[in-house]
Design a protein around this motif. Structure first.
Motif, PDB file in Angstrom:
ATOM      1  N   VAL A 182       0.830  -1.209   0.000  1.00  0.00           N
ATOM      2  CA  VAL A 182       0.000   0.000   0.000  1.00  0.00           C
ATOM      3  C   VAL A 182       0.861   1.254   0.000  1.00  0.00           C
ATOM      4  O   VAL A 182       0.617   2.203  -0.745  1.00  0.00           O
ATOM      5  CB  VAL A 182      -0.949   0.004   1.221  1.00  0.00           C
ATOM      6  N   LEU A 183       1.903   1.250   0.850  1.00  0.00           N
ATOM      7  CA  LEU A 183       2.734   2.444   0.971  1.00  0.00           C
ATOM      8  C   LEU A 183       3.553   2.673  -0.292  1.00  0.00           C
ATOM      9  O   LEU A 183       3.837   3.813  -0.664  1.00  0.00           O
ATOM     10  CB  LEU A 183       3.651   2.329   2.193  1.00  0.00           C
ATOM     11  N   LYS A 184       3.926   1.585  -0.938  1.00  0.00           N
ATOM     12  CA  LYS A 184       4.687   1.719  -2.181  1.00  0.00           C
ATOM     13  C   LYS A 184       3.852   2.449  -3.224  1.00  0.00           C
ATOM     14  O   LYS A 184       4.321   3.330  -3.922  1.00  0.00           O
ATOM     15  CB  LYS A 184       5.081   0.329  -2.682  1.00  0.00           C
ATOM     16  N   GLU A 185       2.547   2.077  -3.267  1.00  0.00           N
ATOM     17  CA  GLU A 185       1.626   2.712  -4.197  1.00  0.00           C
ATOM     18  C   GLU A 185       1.473   4.197  -3.913  1.00  0.00           C
ATOM     19  O   GLU A 185       1.321   5.007  -4.812  1.00  0.00           O
ATOM     20  CB  GLU A 185       0.241   2.067  -4.077  1.00  0.00           C
ATOM     21  N   ALA A 186       1.464   4.533  -2.612  1.00  0.00           N
ATOM     22  CA  ALA A 186       1.169   5.912  -2.219  1.00  0.00           C
ATOM     23  C   ALA A 186       2.231   6.875  -2.744  1.00  0.00           C
ATOM     24  O   ALA A 186       1.932   8.008  -3.079  1.00  0.00           O
ATOM     25  CB  ALA A 186       1.066   6.002  -0.706  1.00  0.00           C
ATOM     26  N   SER A 187       3.458   6.453  -2.756  1.00  0.00           N
ATOM     27  CA  SER A 187       4.580   7.224  -3.326  1.00  0.00           C
ATOM     28  C   SER A 187       4.683   8.654  -2.800  1.00  0.00           C
ATOM     29  O   SER A 187       5.070   9.558  -3.508  1.00  0.00           O
ATOM     30  CB  SER A 187       4.508   7.257  -4.859  1.00  0.00           C
ATOM     31  N   CYS A 188       4.297   8.857  -1.555  1.00  0.00           N
ATOM     32  CA  CYS A 188       4.519  10.154  -0.921  1.00  0.00           C
ATOM     33  C   CYS A 188       5.414   9.911   0.297  1.00  0.00           C
ATOM     34  O   CYS A 188       5.672   8.761   0.651  1.00  0.00           O
ATOM     35  CB  CYS A 188       3.178  10.779  -0.500  1.00  0.00           C
ATOM     36  N   PRO A 189       5.924  10.952   0.953  1.00  0.00           N
ATOM     37  CA  PRO A 189       6.739  10.705   2.150  1.00  0.00           C
ATOM     38  C   PRO A 189       5.925  10.011   3.245  1.00  0.00           C
ATOM     39  O   PRO A 189       4.792  10.412   3.513  1.00  0.00           O
ATOM     40  CB  PRO A 189       7.149  12.110   2.597  1.00  0.00           C
ATOM     41  N   VAL A 190       6.506   8.970   3.803  1.00  0.00           N
ATOM     42  CA  VAL A 190       5.847   8.247   4.890  1.00  0.00           C
ATOM     43  C   VAL A 190       6.814   8.183   6.063  1.00  0.00           C
ATOM     44  O   VAL A 190       7.968   7.786   5.893  1.00  0.00           O
ATOM     45  CB  VAL A 190       5.474   6.801   4.480  1.00  0.00           C
ATOM     46  N   LEU A 191       6.335   8.605   7.240  1.00  0.00           N
ATOM     47  CA  LEU A 191       7.139   8.458   8.450  1.00  0.00           C
ATOM     48  C   LEU A 191       6.483   7.400   9.314  1.00  0.00           C
ATOM     49  O   LEU A 191       5.280   7.447   9.549  1.00  0.00           O
ATOM     50  CB  LEU A 191       7.202   9.778   9.227  1.00  0.00           C
ATOM     51  N   CYS A 192       7.294   6.447   9.783  1.00  0.00           N
ATOM     52  CA  CYS A 192       6.717   5.331  10.513  1.00  0.00           C
ATOM     53  C   CYS A 192       7.512   5.114  11.792  1.00  0.00           C
ATOM     54  O   CYS A 192       8.654   4.662  11.759  1.00  0.00           O
ATOM     55  CB  CYS A 192       6.758   4.090   9.619  1.00  0.00           C
ATOM     56  N   VAL A 193       6.925   5.472  12.925  1.00  0.00           N
ATOM     57  CA  VAL A 193       7.566   5.226  14.212  1.00  0.00           C
ATOM     58  C   VAL A 193       7.464   3.744  14.530  1.00  0.00           C
ATOM     59  O   VAL A 193       6.405   3.148  14.372  1.00  0.00           O
ATOM     60  CB  VAL A 193       6.868   6.029  15.330  1.00  0.00           C
ATOM     61  N   THR A 194       8.555   3.133  14.944  1.00  0.00           N
ATOM     62  CA  THR A 194       8.499   1.706  15.243  1.00  0.00           C
ATOM     63  C   THR A 194       9.546   1.299  16.268  1.00  0.00           C
ATOM     64  O   THR A 194      10.529   2.004  16.506  1.00  0.00           O
ATOM     65  CB  THR A 194       8.674   0.867  13.965  1.00  0.00           C
TER      66      THR A 194
END
Lengths: 255, 295
Positions: A182-194
């Motif tokens: 899903v995130l690959k498709e979104a192609s916008c900056p993604v920040l993911c706290v983990t």
């Protein structure tokens, strides 16, 4: 103009302050760091839920926050996709109603709105849940709904706060794969706290390591594996970093 | 000399005795425990029953004091009809005032961070709980009376509040507001902060988030608070008496009418009392239904 989210902010916290400067490129950036290192605060600042004491936040050159110009764009005008740790689905709305909520707030006409929601539910593989209430969903289903609710608005950038932490290990594995596509498709900056190194390995392109309110490492995942910051004594994160060697194992650090 | 089988037989017998004794002790202990528990509950129920009877008997005698025919006849009397109508109108108005002015304050108190002077605001909101209604009535008179702090300016404009129907509404709102604001505040505070934040990031501003998310979520608590405030307004006596007076058709609400007609027309007083009690129980029933429905 570059498609990036950039920030240089200071937030007083106790016992230390969050003083961070960085750029988030399109693709997934994992934010690692021990509990209380300021990860969630950074996310909240970018979402507009916490107002930094000083500094600026920009998206594609547009000021979202600037202490010198007195600019603070509130969350509702940032076009941000925010998924909090516990998903926070609206308990009195159906799955459909949850996903529709943001489109309604943006006054999208009903016909278009329903179409968008249906498309998004289909994309997330949850069209069969449309009329269910959030209370009756499993953790994995709830996660998909929360993601659908954020993504249906076509956000400029996406903020995920420990997106998989609330799931049991088996579901987590599943949802992680799903999240990646899903995130690959979104192609916008993604920040993911983990806290989970598996997340870094499977989801992230880049890593940002926070410690006591400072960014101590920022770079591509491969660089981080090779030359990330050395572990420090008595720090919880030491365990994270030591485990880098065993990167291929199912490694997972509790928060 | 005992051979081996004798030894083992006596050992078995001994074990059996020990086991039996243990069993006996355990049973005895259980008996004592249940006995003491049951005697406690018996005593508590006996004492509690006295209180229940004490509450129930007056209600029962109220209903037994008037026949259905006399009840219906009294309902037709002017003094009863006027008091009923006035009470419904004034308490409805008071409730409206309380909800309109109380909801924003309750919401702010629920979501805002502590601010200087908050303790004073809280104390002010407790005022109607701790002041006797007669004191409230006197205070209202000092504020809004012809010579009062605010009343003298109102008088210049030709507005005279005391001893008018408006004064009844003011007295009832004064007494009922605390119940509503406290309950509404708790209801707003119970709305998950995370939901509110998510709503904001989804593009709903503070106003939309309030009306579409916070208000509907808090609604059960608001309704309970409104019901309590309304019951309080309906039963208001002391403040109304002092501030609004006791004029049939103008300021004589049901409780005042009961007090007024009790000596010359007991049937009318009883009828009004029964109506008030029925309304009260009706309200309780509605609220419990509402709670079931919403939970």
């Amino acid at each position: 103009m570059r498609d990036i989210l950039a920030f240089d902010i200071q937030v007083p916290l106790s016992p230390f302050s969050l003083v961070v400067k960085g750029e988030v490129d399109p693709g997934v950036t994992a934010i690692l760091g021990p509990s209380g290192s300021g990860k969630t605060t950074l996310l909240r600042c970018l979402a507009g839920l916490t107002r930094p004491a000083a500094g600026w936040i920009r998206f594609r050159g547009r000021n979202l926050f600037s202490s010198t110009d007195g600019v603070f764009v509130p969350p509702e005008r940032r076009n941000v996709g925010y998924v909090p740790q516990q998903y926070a689905l609206f308990p009195r709305l159906t799955v459909f109603g949850n996903v529709e909520y943001g489109l309604k707030a943006r006054r999208v006409p009903a016909r278009q709105r329903h179409e968008h929601v249906r498309d998004m539910l289909k994309r997330m593989g949850i069209e069969h849940l449309a009329s269910r209430m959030p209370g009756s969903l499993s953790g994995g289903e709830a996660q998909r709904v929360a993601l659908a609710r954020a993504m249906v608005l076509n956000p400029d950038y996406i903020l995920l706060d420990e997106p998989l932490a609330a799931l049991d290990p088996q579901t987590r594995h599943h949802i992680r794969e799903f999240l990646r596509s899903v995130l690959k498709e979104a192609s916008c900056p993604v920040l993911c706290v983990t806290h989970d190194l598996e997340d870094v390995r499977h989801l992230a392109d880049r890593v940002m390591v926070l410690r006591e309110g400072r960014i101590v490492f920022e770079g591509r995942v491969e660089e981080w594996v090779r030359e990330g910051p050395p572990p420090e004594d008595g720090e919880r994160e030491a365990a994270d970093l030591e485990n880098k060697g065993a990167f291929d194992n199912e490694t997972e650090i509790e928060s | 000399m005992m051979n081996r089988s004798d030894q083992s037989r006596s050992a078995i017998r001994r074990d059996g005795r020990v086991r039996e004794r243990k069993k006996w002790f355990a049973a005895r202990r259980r008996a004592l425990e249940t006995q003491s528990a049951s005697s406690l509950s018996a005593v508590e129920w006996a004492i509690g029953l006295v209180l229940l009877l004490f509450l129930f008997l007056p209600v029962l005698s109220l209903f037994l004091s008037v026949t259905p025919q006399r009840f219906l006849a009294a309902l037709g009397e002017d003094v009863v009809r006027e008091a009923l109508g006035l009470s419904v109108r004034t308490s409805g108005m008071a409730l409206l005032v309380v909800v309109i002015f109380g909801t924003p304050l309750a919401h702010r108190l629920a979501v805002d961070r502590p601010f200087p002077g908050r303790a004073a605001v809280e104390a002010l909101l407790q005022l109607p709980w701790i002041t006797p209604p007669a004191v409230a009535g006197l205070a209202l008179l000092m504020a809004f009376g012809r010579e009062g702090l605010v009343g003298r300016y109102l008088a210049e404009w030709g507005v005279a509040l005391p001893f008018s129907t408006a004064a009844v509404v003011i007295a009832q709102a004064f007494e009922g507001s605390a119940f509503y604001v406290q309950s509404a505040r708790q209801a707003f505070a119970a709305v998950d902060r995370q939901l509110i934040e998510v709503s904001r990031t989804l593009g709903a501003g503070p106003w939309r988030t309030f009306f579409r998310l916070e208000l509907p979520t808090a609604m059960p608590g608001l309704v309970v608070g409104a019901a309590m405030a309304w019951a309080r307004a309906l039963g208001e006596f002391g403040a109304t008496m002092l501030f609004a007076g006791n004029m049939q058709g103008v300021t004589q609400t049901m409780p005042l009418a009961i007090y007024t007609v009790m000596e010359r027309d007991l049937d009318a007083a009883l009828t009004l009392a029964i109506v008030l009690i029925l309304v009260g129980f009706g309200l309780l029933w509605l609220l419990s239904r509402l709670r079931q429905h919403l939970s």
